[in-house]
Design a protein around this motif. Sequence first.
Motif, short mmCIF file in Angstrom:
data_model
loop_
_atom_site.label_atom_id
_atom_site.label_comp_id
_atom_site.label_asym_id
_atom_site.label_seq_id
_atom_site.Cartn_x
_atom_site.Cartn_y
_atom_site.Cartn_z
N THR A 10 0.85 -1.18 0.00
CA THR A 10 0.00 0.00 0.00
C THR A 10 0.89 1.24 0.00
OG1 THR A 10 -0.05 0.20 2.41
CG2 THR A 10 -1.72 -1.23 1.38
N LYS A 11 0.29 2.39 -0.24
CA LYS A 11 1.08 3.63 -0.25
C LYS A 11 1.77 3.83 1.09
CE LYS A 11 -0.48 7.79 0.55
NZ LYS A 11 -1.19 9.08 0.49
N GLU A 389 -12.06 -0.34 -4.31
CA GLU A 389 -10.83 -1.13 -4.09
C GLU A 389 -11.16 -2.61 -3.97
OE1 GLU A 389 -6.76 -1.45 -3.85
OE2 GLU A 389 -7.85 0.45 -4.03
#
Length: 422
Positions: A10-11, A389
């Motif tokens: 993930t970021k 998502e």
Amino acid sequence: MKKPKFYQLTKDERLATLVEQGHLSQTDADCLAAAEPLSDEIAGNMIENQIGQYQVPLGVVQDLLVNQQVYQVPFAIEEPSVIAAANNAAKMARANGGFVTEQLTRLMTGEVVLEKLVDLVAAKAWISGNNDHLFEVARAAHPSIVKRGGGLQKITPTIIDDRFLKLELQIDTKEAMGANIVNTICEAIAHAVQEQLGGTLLLSVLTNAAFESVVIASVTIDPATLTTATLAGKTIAEKMIAASDFAKVDVARAATHNKGIMNGIDAVVLATGNDWRAIEAGVHSYAAKKGAYQPLSSWEWTTDQQLRGRIELPLPVGMVGGSIGILPTVQINQRLLKVQNARELAGIIAAVGLAQNFAALKALVSDGIQKGHMALQAKSLAIAAGATETELTQLLPLLLKATHLNTATATELLAQLRAENK
């Protein structure tokens, strides 16, 4: 359990990894995580008629090896496959010793042009005989750049078309791209020359044909490392060389060849707060400087049968000036890169351009350009269709199996998926 790859994180996990590896400070990571826009005060003062801010994703190409130093390179870009391609090229180049760069000169060029002079030959001779005076005018126009060791380096007068007298000024702008420095010196010299010679002052301004700021990058690849499940490495290398040769004799191919190079270059130029429009203008004029538009890079065999790529292009980028000192993300990107000066930055950018070219040519002559694009294109279409998502995980495999990969297909499959999940 196998450790996920960087792009699978993930970021927040990616940022945490960069902090853990020492590439980012926690403060910089927190700033990127917050993704806060500029204040209206700053944005409104940067441009006129400001009505909002336009967001572009910021990514990173990992471990680009240039001149035996490893860099984490920020890319600001919206095109899905560019960073993935650059990462793959960086990995392969790293396994083969990385990129080597050089920049012999780093000067910006200005032009002062007069017309309607009574005697062009005598005017040209006056310029050549009064360099000391004109250099003093330049020093007085911008004393701060002289104190930093820069300023006017050379004046070359030329008669153009039996009509114009052009003064070409070579100027060392130090760590700045230097448009304002060049323009200030050009205007001062223009007024001094016109006062002496008369005529009509036509223009006094920098040129983006920054041919005194050319950077060369090269990489040498063992063909064996190119081998795929279906093609021998030597075959791929031969086809890459042939594709490179074809670009030299077909302007339509040369345009796309160079566009692929600029995918990566523009992304780094934008991420570092430099003027990508100026870079584009300079690069494409350099590609046509011999009268025919040519590819910026070339690939060939070395004497010991290695694949060698080389790129040559002007990159008058800066580390200070313009928006560089205003935009917080640009400053974070400089710290992420850990660059010390504008020459180093230009070398990295040239290496990025050659990496993009390597990735594009390899894909074109082996699996085809679409294979690497499809998964990323499918994701973009799914997001555009409104997939969440959670829905992406289910929708992407369906899209990749579809006959036609487009927005209509993504919308239709998403509707079917939602109906089934009710």
